[in-house]
Write a protein that holds these residues in place. Structure first.
Motif, PDB file in Angstrom:
ATOM      1  N   SER A 165       0.808  -1.222   0.000  1.00  0.00           N
ATOM      2  CA  SER A 165       0.000   0.000   0.000  1.00  0.00           C
ATOM      3  C   SER A 165       0.837   1.267   0.000  1.00  0.00           C
ATOM      4  O   SER A 165       0.308   2.361  -0.201  1.00  0.00           O
ATOM      5  CB  SER A 165      -0.924  -0.001   1.220  1.00  0.00           C
ATOM      6  N   THR A 166       2.126   1.154   0.261  1.00  0.00           N
ATOM      7  CA  THR A 166       2.995   2.327   0.291  1.00  0.00           C
ATOM      8  C   THR A 166       4.197   2.123  -0.623  1.00  0.00           C
ATOM      9  O   THR A 166       4.546   1.000  -0.982  1.00  0.00           O
ATOM     10  CB  THR A 166       3.500   2.619   1.719  1.00  0.00           C
ATOM     11  N   THR A 167       4.808   3.215  -0.959  1.00  0.00           N
ATOM     12  CA  THR A 167       6.013   3.197  -1.787  1.00  0.00           C
ATOM     13  C   THR A 167       7.100   3.939  -1.040  1.00  0.00           C
ATOM     14  O   THR A 167       6.847   4.977  -0.411  1.00  0.00           O
ATOM     15  CB  THR A 167       5.745   3.862  -3.145  1.00  0.00           C
ATOM     16  N   THR A 168       8.305   3.420  -1.096  1.00  0.00           N
ATOM     17  CA  THR A 168       9.453   4.072  -0.472  1.00  0.00           C
ATOM     18  C   THR A 168      10.306   4.718  -1.558  1.00  0.00           C
ATOM     19  O   THR A 168      10.527   4.132  -2.616  1.00  0.00           O
ATOM     20  CB  THR A 168      10.302   3.062   0.316  1.00  0.00           C
TER      21      THR A 168
ATOM     22  N   THR B  57       8.478   8.058   2.606  1.00  0.00           N
ATOM     23  CA  THR B  57       7.367   7.121   2.491  1.00  0.00           C
ATOM     24  C   THR B  57       6.240   7.818   1.733  1.00  0.00           C
ATOM     25  O   THR B  57       5.818   8.918   2.120  1.00  0.00           O
ATOM     26  CB  THR B  57       6.874   6.666   3.876  1.00  0.00           C
TER      27      THR B  57
ATOM     28  N   ARG C 288       2.430   7.637  -0.541  1.00  0.00           N
ATOM     29  CA  ARG C 288       1.181   6.922  -0.809  1.00  0.00           C
ATOM     30  C   ARG C 288       0.537   7.538  -2.047  1.00  0.00           C
ATOM     31  O   ARG C 288       0.738   8.725  -2.358  1.00  0.00           O
ATOM     32  CB  ARG C 288       0.232   6.988   0.392  1.00  0.00           C
ATOM     33  N   ARG C 289      -0.233   6.715  -2.746  1.00  0.00           N
ATOM     34  CA  ARG C 289      -0.878   7.159  -3.975  1.00  0.00           C
ATOM     35  C   ARG C 289      -2.382   6.952  -3.853  1.00  0.00           C
ATOM     36  O   ARG C 289      -2.847   5.862  -3.489  1.00  0.00           O
ATOM     37  CB  ARG C 289      -0.338   6.383  -5.170  1.00  0.00           C
TER      38      ARG C 289
ATOM     39  N   TRP D 174       0.136  11.577  -5.772  1.00  0.00           N
ATOM     40  CA  TRP D 174       1.144  11.120  -4.818  1.00  0.00           C
ATOM     41  C   TRP D 174       1.239  12.095  -3.641  1.00  0.00           C
ATOM     42  O   TRP D 174       1.137  13.310  -3.814  1.00  0.00           O
ATOM     43  CB  TRP D 174       2.520  11.021  -5.485  1.00  0.00           C
TER      44      TRP D 174
ATOM     45  N   GLY E 209       4.187  10.790   2.979  1.00  0.00           N
ATOM     46  CA  GLY E 209       3.697  10.440   4.306  1.00  0.00           C
ATOM     47  C   GLY E 209       4.731  10.638   5.399  1.00  0.00           C
ATOM     48  O   GLY E 209       4.393  10.933   6.543  1.00  0.00           O
TER      49      GLY E 209
END
Length: 410
Positions: A89-92, A116, A118-119, A125, A128
């Motif tokens: 659920s998240t992208t780094t 961190t 989130r989309r 984008w 977080g």
């Protein structure tokens, strides 16, 4: 019929290869598109921060960074996305932050960050979290909201400190700058940036080192030297030195600093300011006994402190008949070793510089410092400067220094 089947299979195989190729290109294009979108968000975030537009900043994600940085006078702030790692659920994201403090940084400071992201369902984008990358030091605003106090020659940035305390640091720094300039000269920025974290742990976080390395250290100076980066520090009242980072900063340990008297506090800030002033001509050729001794020598000028008061460990050694036979080496300044040995190293460097000033004059001491640093490499640098500037040899200088110890501390 069999031939037609073979041809059909061949066509299917070719189609599969084509589809696979297109899918690969689509994946790469999608990743590139995501990177571009994230970079755009980071660019908006940087513009909002510089423009003091909290609403625009909040539209890009968490506003914690804005709140903590609000008081910092930034001349520039940019992000450069270096990596994107989707996961659930998240992208780094990996990113470099490059920034300058107005009036103090001539080149940007670079900090490695981990974001961190989130989309949302509609493809937008948001940031977080924004934290130091693994194995990277903190920035002061990572520790909380930063307060800023401007002095005549200084800027003090602090976290968790009262306004009165920050103003006191500014007064000390404002006294230190002209004191250093009077002796060293005007060929430096003639201002100083002081960082005051909340505690010893905060100081260690800024330096990317364990807190145990700086316990009892009143302050350190960070900065890139003329030809390379180098480091040293001191675990006593004038705890000081140079730590490997790319911008001039005096970083205070508020826990240890608070234990000093008025004279000790001024000595620390003047010592650290001397490191800022001499940075451009402090190179790998410069031994630590000279760089630290010179900073101590300027720090103690005009304080009225006697040799015994400034060099108590060497005084004890001389009284016990154990005076050192040679000038301290760079290894003697390792703060992870014996504290008494380290104190004697700093005291020995201070007395060496004081001896040069007493015997050859203060101007010649400054010329000697510069002459050593111009060599760039250690081999032969001190020997040549001793011969050309002071008219002596290493053996002659060391012998005179041993006699000076006995005369001052005997």
């Amino acid at each position: 019929m069999a031939g037609r089947r073979r041809a059909w299979r061949s066509g299917v195989l070719g189609l599969c290869l084509l589809v696979g190729s297109l899918a690969g290109c689509g994946g790469q294009a999608g990743n590139a598109s995501a990177k571009a979108a994230v970079q755009h968000v980071l660019d908006r975030r940087a513009a909002a921060l510089l423009g003091h537009d909290e609403r625009a900043y909040a539209a890009t994600g968490t506003r914690a960074g804005y709140t903590n940085l609000r008081a910092v006078p930034l001349a520039s702030w940019t992000y450069r996305l270096t990596g994107l790692h989707p996961g659930g659920s998240t992208t780094t994201a990996d990113a470099e932050v490059r920034y300058r403090v107005r009036g103090f940084d001539r080149v940007p400071v670079t900090a490695e960050r981990t974001l961190t992201l989130r989309r949302t369902a509609d493809g937008h984008w948001y940031v977080g979290a924004d934290r130091p990358a693994k194995d990277s030091g903190q920035q002061l605003w990572d520790e909380g909201p930063v307060a800023a106090v401007r002095g005549e020659h200084s800027l003090v940035l602090g976290v968790g400190q009262s306004g009165d305390r920050l103003h006191a640091y500014a007064r000390l720094a404002d006294h230190a700058v002209p004191a250093v300039t009077q002796t060293w000269g005007t060929a430096w920025t003639r201002h100083v940036l002081v960082l005051v974290p909340r505690s010893l742990d905060g100081m260690a976080g800024l330096l990317g080192s364990p807190a145990s390395s700086y316990r009892g250290i009143a302050a350190v100076t960070t900065g890139e030297t003329g030809a390379a980066k180098r480091g040293a520090t001191r675990p006593k009242t004038a705890g000081a030195g140079t730590v490997r980072t790319p911008a001039d900063r005096v970083i205070v340990n508020p826990d240890a600093y608070a234990l000093l008297g008025d004279v000790g506090k001024q000595v620390v800030l003047t010592h650290e300011t001397t490191h800022v002033a001499t940075r451009a001509v402090t190179t790998p050729a410069t031994p630590l006994w000279l760089s630290e001794g010179y900073a101590d020598w300027i720090g103690y000028l005009g304080t009225g402190r006697t040799s015994t008061q400034v060099a108590p460990e060497l005084w004890r050694a001389v009284q016990d008949g154990h005076a050192p036979a040679a000038l301290p080496t760079d290894k003697d300044f390792a703060f992870s070793g014996d504290a008494t040995k380290l104190a004697m190293a700093y005291e020995g460097g201070w007395l060496a510089c004081r001896m040069i000033a007493d015997h050859w004059g203060e101007v010649r001491l400054g010329e000697f410092y510069r002459a050593v640093g111009t060599r760039g490499k250690r081999a032969g640098a001190v020997e040549d400067a001793l011969r050309k500037v002071l008219g002596t040899t290493p053996e002659g200088f060391t012998g005179r220094w041993r006699d000076y110890l006995r005369s001052q501390l005997g």
